[in-house]
Design a protein around this motif. Structure first.
Motif, PDB file in Angstrom:
ATOM      1  N   GLY A 221      11.589  56.809  13.607  1.00 26.07           N
ATOM      2  CA  GLY A 221      10.734  57.698  12.830  1.00 26.07           C
ATOM      3  C   GLY A 221      11.393  58.180  11.557  1.00 26.07           C
ATOM      4  N   GLY A 222      12.682  58.545  11.650  1.00 21.07           N
ATOM      5  CA  GLY A 222      13.399  59.017  10.477  1.00 21.07           C
ATOM      6  C   GLY A 222      13.580  57.936   9.429  1.00 21.07           C
ATOM      7  N   ALA A 223      13.982  56.742   9.874  1.00 15.71           N
ATOM      8  CA  ALA A 223      14.196  55.636   8.945  1.00 15.71           C
ATOM      9  C   ALA A 223      12.888  55.217   8.281  1.00 15.71           C
ATOM     10  CB  ALA A 223      14.820  54.450   9.677  1.00 15.71           C
ATOM     11  N   LEU A 224      11.816  55.195   9.049  1.00 13.31           N
ATOM     12  CA  LEU A 224      10.517  54.782   8.515  1.00 13.31           C
ATOM     13  C   LEU A 224      10.025  55.767   7.455  1.00 13.31           C
ATOM     14  CD1 LEU A 224       8.281  52.656   8.845  1.00 13.31           C
ATOM     15  CD2 LEU A 224       7.236  54.147  10.568  1.00 13.31           C
ATOM     16  N   ALA A 225      10.151  57.056   7.735  1.00 13.95           N
ATOM     17  CA  ALA A 225       9.709  58.063   6.766  1.00 13.95           C
ATOM     18  C   ALA A 225      10.546  58.010   5.497  1.00 13.95           C
ATOM     19  CB  ALA A 225       9.804  59.454   7.390  1.00 13.95           C
ATOM     20  N   GLY A 226      11.865  57.849   5.650  1.00 18.20           N
ATOM     21  CA  GLY A 226      12.730  57.758   4.485  1.00 18.20           C
ATOM     22  C   GLY A 226      12.397  56.563   3.619  1.00 18.20           C
ATOM     23  N   PHE A 227      12.169  55.426   4.261  1.00 20.47           N
ATOM     24  CA  PHE A 227      11.849  54.201   3.517  1.00 20.47           C
ATOM     25  C   PHE A 227      10.526  54.345   2.771  1.00 20.47           C
ATOM     26  CE2 PHE A 227       9.662  50.128   3.219  1.00 20.47           C
ATOM     27  CZ  PHE A 227      10.604  49.365   2.551  1.00 20.47           C
ATOM     28  N   ILE A 228       9.507  54.830   3.466  1.00 20.18           N
ATOM     29  CA  ILE A 228       8.180  54.936   2.856  1.00 20.18           C
ATOM     30  C   ILE A 228       8.168  55.941   1.711  1.00 20.18           C
ATOM     31  CG2 ILE A 228       5.805  55.711   3.262  1.00 20.18           C
ATOM     32  CD1 ILE A 228       5.984  54.453   6.037  1.00 20.18           C
ATOM     33  N   TYR A 229       8.726  57.125   1.946  1.00 22.15           N
ATOM     34  CA  TYR A 229       8.658  58.144   0.895  1.00 22.15           C
ATOM     35  C   TYR A 229       9.497  57.751  -0.314  1.00 22.15           C
ATOM     36  CZ  TYR A 229       7.539  62.660  -1.043  1.00 22.15           C
ATOM     37  OH  TYR A 229       7.019  63.647  -1.845  1.00 22.15           O
ATOM     38  N   GLU A 230      10.692  57.267  -0.064  1.00 20.47           N
ATOM     39  CA  GLU A 230      11.586  56.915  -1.176  1.00 20.47           C
ATOM     40  C   GLU A 230      11.004  55.809  -2.032  1.00 20.47           C
ATOM     41  OE1 GLU A 230      14.689  57.108  -3.730  1.00 20.47           O
ATOM     42  OE2 GLU A 230      14.566  58.397  -1.954  1.00 20.47           O
ATOM     43  N   ASN A 231      10.379  54.831  -1.406  1.00 15.91           N
ATOM     44  CA  ASN A 231       9.957  53.640  -2.133  1.00 15.91           C
ATOM     45  C   ASN A 231       8.512  53.671  -2.621  1.00 15.91           C
ATOM     46  OD1 ASN A 231      12.352  51.716  -1.987  1.00 15.91           O
ATOM     47  ND2 ASN A 231      12.137  52.309   0.160  1.00 15.91           N
ATOM     48  N   PHE A 232       7.712  54.575  -2.098  1.00 15.94           N
ATOM     49  CA  PHE A 232       6.312  54.583  -2.494  1.00 15.94           C
ATOM     50  C   PHE A 232       5.848  55.879  -3.161  1.00 15.94           C
ATOM     51  CE2 PHE A 232       6.562  51.412   0.866  1.00 15.94           C
ATOM     52  CZ  PHE A 232       5.899  50.341   0.278  1.00 15.94           C
ATOM     53  N   PHE A 233       6.588  56.974  -2.984  1.00 13.70           N
ATOM     54  CA  PHE A 233       6.105  58.247  -3.499  1.00 13.70           C
ATOM     55  C   PHE A 233       7.032  58.918  -4.508  1.00 13.70           C
ATOM     56  CE2 PHE A 233       4.205  57.989   0.843  1.00 13.70           C
ATOM     57  CZ  PHE A 233       2.910  57.742   0.418  1.00 13.70           C
ATOM     58  N   ILE A 234       8.292  58.560  -4.517  1.00 14.81           N
ATOM     59  CA  ILE A 234       9.214  59.171  -5.480  1.00 14.81           C
ATOM     60  C   ILE A 234       9.209  58.356  -6.767  1.00 14.81           C
ATOM     61  CG2 ILE A 234      11.634  59.651  -6.024  1.00 14.81           C
ATOM     62  CD1 ILE A 234      12.067  60.566  -3.229  1.00 14.81           C
ATOM     63  N   VAL A 235       8.882  59.016  -7.847  1.00 17.90           N
ATOM     64  CA  VAL A 235       8.875  58.370  -9.154  1.00 17.90           C
ATOM     65  C   VAL A 235       9.988  58.999  -9.984  1.00 17.90           C
ATOM     66  CG1 VAL A 235       7.552  57.905 -11.249  1.00 17.90           C
ATOM     67  CG2 VAL A 235       6.390  58.028  -9.032  1.00 17.90           C
TER      68      VAL A 235
END
Length: 248
Positions: A221-235
């Motif tokens: 869960g932690g790795a998945l959230a980190g990957f998704i947020y970092e790569n899709f929502f942080i500009v």
């Protein structure tokens, strides 16, 4: 896309790393001491199960918010291997330092539970285990979802440079989501969201029932959230960690 920084053994000798490990140990110790202590207190007082769940959730919410704030400047206030892996996947901490953090967090959790066992006259240290009727798959999925929620909040309120009006509120909001998740999942999986928090009680009690669930679920869960947020929502123009080793 963020790259995972491997790091190297020289990090362990750097002053900032040593300071971070000391602070991470202290903050994780105090978090587990209050968190496990609250669960032990409810067992001793034999209160209503609903009231007990609320009490434990509130205790975790408060101590998480405070300890993240206390450790943030020096260690990041992770308190949790799942948080560490989530930030590692986003390129915010090296793999090598993440491993040091994991060891540090587990040692701190064990020390807190050993002290609690002594101070309470040998009271049973309650472990995280699956409730009756909850199978392994359900438990793992529950922990994945709860920990995803935790890390998504960490990224949105603490890590994201465009957090806006949320700046400075991250630790408090993270504490809130931990408390809410315990209320939602505590009766089913125990709502660990934190392998170290589960490790300490299991080690001291010698009861490893369902323990693997509390590593697999939170880390995914932690790795998945980190990957998704970092790569899709942080500009942002990402400033990577210094790398003199291969990344992937």
């Amino acid at each position: 896309m963020a790259k995972i920084a491997i790091g190297n053994g020289r990090e362990a000798l750097q002053v900032d790393c040593l300071q971070a490990l000391v602070v991470e140990f202290i903050c994780t110790f105090l978090f587990v001491f209050a968190g496990v202590g609250s669960a032990m207190a409810t067992d001793k007082l034999a209160g209503n199960s609903l009231v007990s769940l609320f009490f434990v959730a509130l205790a975790h919410a408060l101590v998480v918010a405070v300890m993240i704030s206390a450790g943030f400047r020096i260690s990041g206030g992770h308190l949790n291997p799942a948080v560490t892996i989530g930030l590692c996947v986003g390129g915010h901490i090296t793999v090598f330092r993440s491993i040091l953090y994991w060891i540090d967090q587990c040692l701190a959790a064990a020390a807190a539970c050993i002290l609690l066992n002594y101070l309470t006259g040998g009271l049973t240290t309650p472990i995280h285990s699956l409730a009756s009727g909850v199978d392994y798959l359900q438990g793992v999925i529950m922990e994945i979802v709860l920990t995803f929620s935790l890390l998504f909040t960490v990224y949105a309120t603490i890590v994201d440079p465009k957090k806006g009006n949320l700046d400075g509120l991250g630790p408090l909001l993270t504490g809130f989501v931990v408390g809410a998740n315990i209320m939602a999942g505590g009766a089913f999986s125990g709502a660990s969201m934190n392998p170290a928090r589960s490790f300490g009680p299991a080690l001291v009690s010698g009861d490893w029932t369902d323990h693997w669930v509390y590593w697999v679920g939170p880390l995914i869960g932690g790795a998945l959230a980190g990957f998704i947020y970092e790569n899709f929502f942080i500009v942002r123009s990402h400033v990577p960690l210094p790398r003199d080793e291969e990344t992937f």
